[in-house]
Scaffold this motif. Structure first.
Motif, PDB file in Angstrom:
ATOM      1  N   PRO A  30     -25.624  -6.312 -50.347  1.00  0.00           N
ATOM      2  CA  PRO A  30     -25.917  -5.325 -51.391  1.00  0.00           C
ATOM      3  C   PRO A  30     -25.355  -5.702 -52.757  1.00  0.00           C
ATOM      4  O   PRO A  30     -25.970  -5.401 -53.781  1.00  0.00           O
ATOM      5  CB  PRO A  30     -25.289  -4.024 -50.864  1.00  0.00           C
ATOM      6  N   PHE A  31     -24.217  -6.382 -52.808  1.00  0.00           N
ATOM      7  CA  PHE A  31     -23.677  -6.761 -54.116  1.00  0.00           C
ATOM      8  C   PHE A  31     -24.493  -7.879 -54.762  1.00  0.00           C
ATOM      9  O   PHE A  31     -24.610  -7.920 -55.989  1.00  0.00           O
ATOM     10  CB  PHE A  31     -22.187  -7.102 -54.029  1.00  0.00           C
ATOM     11  N   ILE A  32     -25.069  -8.763 -53.957  1.00  0.00           N
ATOM     12  CA  ILE A  32     -25.985  -9.759 -54.519  1.00  0.00           C
ATOM     13  C   ILE A  32     -27.182  -9.033 -55.131  1.00  0.00           C
ATOM     14  O   ILE A  32     -27.617  -9.348 -56.241  1.00  0.00           O
ATOM     15  CB  ILE A  32     -26.426 -10.780 -53.444  1.00  0.00           C
ATOM     16  N   TYR A  33     -27.693  -8.030 -54.420  1.00  0.00           N
ATOM     17  CA  TYR A  33     -28.823  -7.257 -54.944  1.00  0.00           C
ATOM     18  C   TYR A  33     -28.434  -6.521 -56.228  1.00  0.00           C
ATOM     19  O   TYR A  33     -29.184  -6.536 -57.210  1.00  0.00           O
ATOM     20  CB  TYR A  33     -29.328  -6.264 -53.898  1.00  0.00           C
ATOM     21  N   VAL A  34     -27.293  -5.858 -56.239  1.00  0.00           N
ATOM     22  CA  VAL A  34     -26.852  -5.118 -57.431  1.00  0.00           C
ATOM     23  C   VAL A  34     -26.734  -6.056 -58.627  1.00  0.00           C
ATOM     24  O   VAL A  34     -27.144  -5.717 -59.735  1.00  0.00           O
ATOM     25  CB  VAL A  34     -25.512  -4.390 -57.157  1.00  0.00           C
ATOM     26  N   ALA A  35     -26.220  -7.261 -58.409  1.00  0.00           N
ATOM     27  CA  ALA A  35     -26.002  -8.209 -59.510  1.00  0.00           C
ATOM     28  C   ALA A  35     -27.263  -8.946 -59.933  1.00  0.00           C
ATOM     29  O   ALA A  35     -27.414  -9.287 -61.112  1.00  0.00           O
ATOM     30  CB  ALA A  35     -24.927  -9.220 -59.107  1.00  0.00           C
ATOM     31  N   THR A  36     -28.197  -9.186 -58.988  1.00  0.00           N
ATOM     32  CA  THR A  36     -29.322 -10.072 -59.304  1.00  0.00           C
ATOM     33  C   THR A  36     -30.703  -9.495 -59.003  1.00  0.00           C
ATOM     34  O   THR A  36     -31.702 -10.123 -59.362  1.00  0.00           O
ATOM     35  CB  THR A  36     -29.199 -11.378 -58.497  1.00  0.00           C
ATOM     36  N   ALA A  37     -30.788  -8.389 -58.291  1.00  0.00           N
ATOM     37  CA  ALA A  37     -32.043  -7.793 -57.808  1.00  0.00           C
ATOM     38  C   ALA A  37     -32.726  -8.659 -56.751  1.00  0.00           C
ATOM     39  O   ALA A  37     -33.886  -8.438 -56.413  1.00  0.00           O
ATOM     40  CB  ALA A  37     -33.004  -7.485 -58.943  1.00  0.00           C
ATOM     41  N   ILE A  38     -32.011  -9.631 -56.215  1.00  0.00           N
ATOM     42  CA  ILE A  38     -32.524 -10.488 -55.135  1.00  0.00           C
ATOM     43  C   ILE A  38     -32.182  -9.825 -53.807  1.00  0.00           C
ATOM     44  O   ILE A  38     -31.070  -9.346 -53.637  1.00  0.00           O
ATOM     45  CB  ILE A  38     -31.899 -11.901 -55.223  1.00  0.00           C
ATOM     46  N   VAL A  45     -34.131  -4.992 -47.809  1.00  0.00           N
ATOM     47  CA  VAL A  45     -33.102  -5.883 -47.270  1.00  0.00           C
ATOM     48  C   VAL A  45     -31.714  -5.372 -47.646  1.00  0.00           C
ATOM     49  O   VAL A  45     -30.872  -5.111 -46.784  1.00  0.00           O
ATOM     50  CB  VAL A  45     -33.314  -7.330 -47.756  1.00  0.00           C
ATOM     51  N   ALA A  46     -31.439  -5.226 -48.929  1.00  0.00           N
ATOM     52  CA  ALA A  46     -30.108  -4.814 -49.385  1.00  0.00           C
ATOM     53  C   ALA A  46     -29.769  -3.395 -48.935  1.00  0.00           C
ATOM     54  O   ALA A  46     -28.633  -3.113 -48.557  1.00  0.00           O
ATOM     55  CB  ALA A  46     -30.025  -4.918 -50.901  1.00  0.00           C
ATOM     56  N   GLY A  47     -30.743  -2.513 -48.989  1.00  0.00           N
ATOM     57  CA  GLY A  47     -30.483  -1.135 -48.609  1.00  0.00           C
ATOM     58  C   GLY A  47     -30.153  -0.989 -47.135  1.00  0.00           C
ATOM     59  O   GLY A  47     -29.215  -0.284 -46.764  1.00  0.00           O
ATOM     60  N   PHE A  48     -30.901  -1.675 -46.279  1.00  0.00           N
ATOM     61  CA  PHE A  48     -30.726  -1.503 -44.839  1.00  0.00           C
ATOM     62  C   PHE A  48     -29.770  -2.514 -44.210  1.00  0.00           C
ATOM     63  O   PHE A  48     -29.461  -2.418 -43.030  1.00  0.00           O
ATOM     64  CB  PHE A  48     -32.084  -1.533 -44.139  1.00  0.00           C
ATOM     65  N   ALA A  49     -29.265  -3.457 -45.009  1.00  0.00           N
ATOM     66  CA  ALA A  49     -28.328  -4.454 -44.474  1.00  0.00           C
ATOM     67  C   ALA A  49     -27.063  -3.795 -43.933  1.00  0.00           C
ATOM     68  O   ALA A  49     -26.476  -4.267 -42.954  1.00  0.00           O
ATOM     69  CB  ALA A  49     -27.971  -5.468 -45.563  1.00  0.00           C
ATOM     70  N   GLY A  50     -26.644  -2.700 -44.553  1.00  0.00           N
ATOM     71  CA  GLY A  50     -25.441  -2.009 -44.079  1.00  0.00           C
ATOM     72  C   GLY A  50     -25.627  -1.408 -42.703  1.00  0.00           C
ATOM     73  O   GLY A  50     -24.723  -1.456 -41.864  1.00  0.00           O
ATOM     74  N   LEU A  51     -26.782  -0.822 -42.461  1.00  0.00           N
ATOM     75  CA  LEU A  51     -27.050  -0.236 -41.139  1.00  0.00           C
ATOM     76  C   LEU A  51     -27.054  -1.315 -40.059  1.00  0.00           C
ATOM     77  O   LEU A  51     -26.511  -1.116 -38.967  1.00  0.00           O
ATOM     78  CB  LEU A  51     -28.387   0.509 -41.153  1.00  0.00           C
ATOM     79  N   ILE A  52     -27.631  -2.463 -40.389  1.00  0.00           N
ATOM     80  CA  ILE A  52     -27.682  -3.562 -39.416  1.00  0.00           C
ATOM     81  C   ILE A  52     -26.298  -4.189 -39.251  1.00  0.00           C
ATOM     82  O   ILE A  52     -25.820  -4.386 -38.129  1.00  0.00           O
ATOM     83  CB  ILE A  52     -28.721  -4.607 -39.840  1.00  0.00           C
ATOM     84  N   GLY A  53     -25.642  -4.478 -40.381  1.00  0.00           N
ATOM     85  CA  GLY A  53     -24.322  -5.120 -40.326  1.00  0.00           C
ATOM     86  C   GLY A  53     -23.284  -4.250 -39.652  1.00  0.00           C
ATOM     87  O   GLY A  53     -22.587  -4.688 -38.728  1.00  0.00           O
ATOM     88  N   PHE A  54     -23.177  -2.996 -40.103  1.00  0.00           N
ATOM     89  CA  PHE A  54     -22.188  -2.133 -39.486  1.00  0.00           C
ATOM     90  C   PHE A  54     -22.590  -1.749 -38.072  1.00  0.00           C
ATOM     91  O   PHE A  54     -21.744  -1.642 -37.179  1.00  0.00           O
ATOM     92  CB  PHE A  54     -21.898  -0.868 -40.305  1.00  0.00           C
ATOM     93  N   GLY A  55     -23.876  -1.549 -37.837  1.00  0.00           N
ATOM     94  CA  GLY A  55     -24.333  -1.240 -36.481  1.00  0.00           C
ATOM     95  C   GLY A  55     -23.932  -2.317 -35.487  1.00  0.00           C
ATOM     96  O   GLY A  55     -23.524  -2.025 -34.357  1.00  0.00           O
ATOM     97  N   THR A  56     -24.009  -3.574 -35.908  1.00  0.00           N
ATOM     98  CA  THR A  56     -23.590  -4.684 -35.052  1.00  0.00           C
ATOM     99  C   THR A  56     -22.104  -4.576 -34.723  1.00  0.00           C
ATOM    100  O   THR A  56     -21.709  -4.718 -33.557  1.00  0.00           O
ATOM    101  CB  THR A  56     -23.898  -6.029 -35.738  1.00  0.00           C
ATOM    102  N   LEU A  57     -21.291  -4.301 -35.734  1.00  0.00           N
ATOM    103  CA  LEU A  57     -19.852  -4.129 -35.496  1.00  0.00           C
ATOM    104  C   LEU A  57     -19.601  -2.944 -34.563  1.00  0.00           C
ATOM    105  O   LEU A  57     -18.865  -3.056 -33.585  1.00  0.00           O
ATOM    106  CB  LEU A  57     -19.105  -3.910 -36.820  1.00  0.00           C
ATOM    107  N   PHE A  58     -20.208  -1.818 -34.866  1.00  0.00           N
ATOM    108  CA  PHE A  58     -19.972  -0.609 -34.086  1.00  0.00           C
ATOM    109  C   PHE A  58     -20.316  -0.811 -32.612  1.00  0.00           C
ATOM    110  O   PHE A  58     -19.498  -0.570 -31.719  1.00  0.00           O
ATOM    111  CB  PHE A  58     -20.784   0.553 -34.666  1.00  0.00           C
ATOM    112  N   PHE A  59     -21.536  -1.264 -32.339  1.00  0.00           N
ATOM    113  CA  PHE A  59     -21.959  -1.402 -30.954  1.00  0.00           C
ATOM    114  C   PHE A  59     -21.265  -2.562 -30.238  1.00  0.00           C
ATOM    115  O   PHE A  59     -21.151  -2.562 -29.016  1.00  0.00           O
ATOM    116  CB  PHE A  59     -23.483  -1.515 -30.861  1.00  0.00           C
ATOM    117  N   GLY A  60     -20.762  -3.528 -31.001  1.00  0.00           N
ATOM    118  CA  GLY A  60     -20.025  -4.638 -30.407  1.00  0.00           C
ATOM    119  C   GLY A  60     -18.550  -4.353 -30.220  1.00  0.00           C
ATOM    120  O   GLY A  60     -17.846  -5.108 -29.544  1.00  0.00           O
ATOM    121  N   ARG A  61     -18.056  -3.248 -30.790  1.00  0.00           N
ATOM    122  CA  ARG A  61     -16.624  -3.008 -30.782  1.00  0.00           C
ATOM    123  C   ARG A  61     -16.182  -1.700 -30.142  1.00  0.00           C
ATOM    124  O   ARG A  61     -15.118  -1.639 -29.530  1.00  0.00           O
ATOM    125  CB  ARG A  61     -16.124  -3.049 -32.223  1.00  0.00           C
ATOM    126  N   VAL A  62     -16.927  -0.640 -30.281  1.00  0.00           N
ATOM    127  CA  VAL A  62     -16.421   0.693 -29.930  1.00  0.00           C
ATOM    128  C   VAL A  62     -16.021   0.800 -28.454  1.00  0.00           C
ATOM    129  O   VAL A  62     -14.990   1.414 -28.141  1.00  0.00           O
ATOM    130  CB  VAL A  62     -17.401   1.808 -30.358  1.00  0.00           C
TER     131      VAL A  62
END
Length: 194
Positions: A57-65, A147-164
């Motif tokens: 998301p920070f790459i997106y905020v800085a560059t719109a990529i 991509v940038a908007g939903f990356a958090g759901l995928i990234g954190f979802g991976t941590l959550f389901f892999g860790r809880v």
């Protein structure tokens, strides 16, 4: 509400997150870790989460990529994102405040560690995860990019389901029946309705 303001809110959410965490991380470092499951798996999960909630998301905020994944900005959606971002920060603060020196970035048990069952932990076993889910939803609402908007759901979802499950097993091994009883009366990331 404009796209620029929505991006600013996202950045301020990250700044608020850092300011809340910094104070408690300094305090927690003073407490000796007596048991940890930190290793390659845990570090990989943390990196995946950081990528989804921070780097992409920070790459997106800085560059719109990435440009190809952008969609039309919706002010009402962004306003909802502001509300969810505020809720994420409030939950994050309440969680850190309740944990105090028991807080850790990884799955650690500290010397003199006690089971926290008051404050925000009275109804929710893992309110820190609740706060991160709120962050991920706020990110999806604030950043009009698939991509940038939903990356958090995928990234954190991976941590959550892999860790809880591992975290709950560690808590059962540490606190035994006290944690079993706590599990029976609380929800994992949301309060039980009845």
């Amino acid at each position: 509400m404009t796209p620029g303001i929505a991006k600013f809110v996202f950045v301020m959410m990250a700044v608020g997150w850092y300011l809340i965490r910094y104070r408690y991380a300094r305090r927690a470092r003073r407490e000796k870790v007596v048991r940890s499951v930190r290793g390659a798996r845990e570090n990989t999960l943390l990196l995946i989460s950081l990528t989804g909630l921070g780097i992409v998301p920070f790459i997106y905020v800085a560059t719109a990529i990435p440009h190809f994944a952008s969609y039309d900005f919706q002010p009402a959606q962004a306003w909802l994102g502001v509300v969810v971002a505020i809720a994420a920060l409030v939950m994050f603060r309440l969680t850190h405040r309740a944990l105090g020196r028991n807080w850790s970035l990884s799955l650690d048990v500290r010397e003199n560690h006690r089971l926290i069952t008051d404050g925000i932990y009275r109804k929710i076993r893992h309110p820190m995860y609740s706060a991160f889910w709120l962050w991920a939803f706020a990110q999806a609402l604030l950043l009009p990019n698939l991509v940038a908007g939903f990356a958090g759901l995928i990234g954190f979802g991976t941590l959550f389901f892999g860790r809880v499950a591992r975290e709950e097993q560690m808590m059962l091994e540490t606190f035994g029946d006290e944690y079993r009883e706590y599990m029976a009366r609380t929800g994992r990331i949301m309060p039980r309705l009845f």
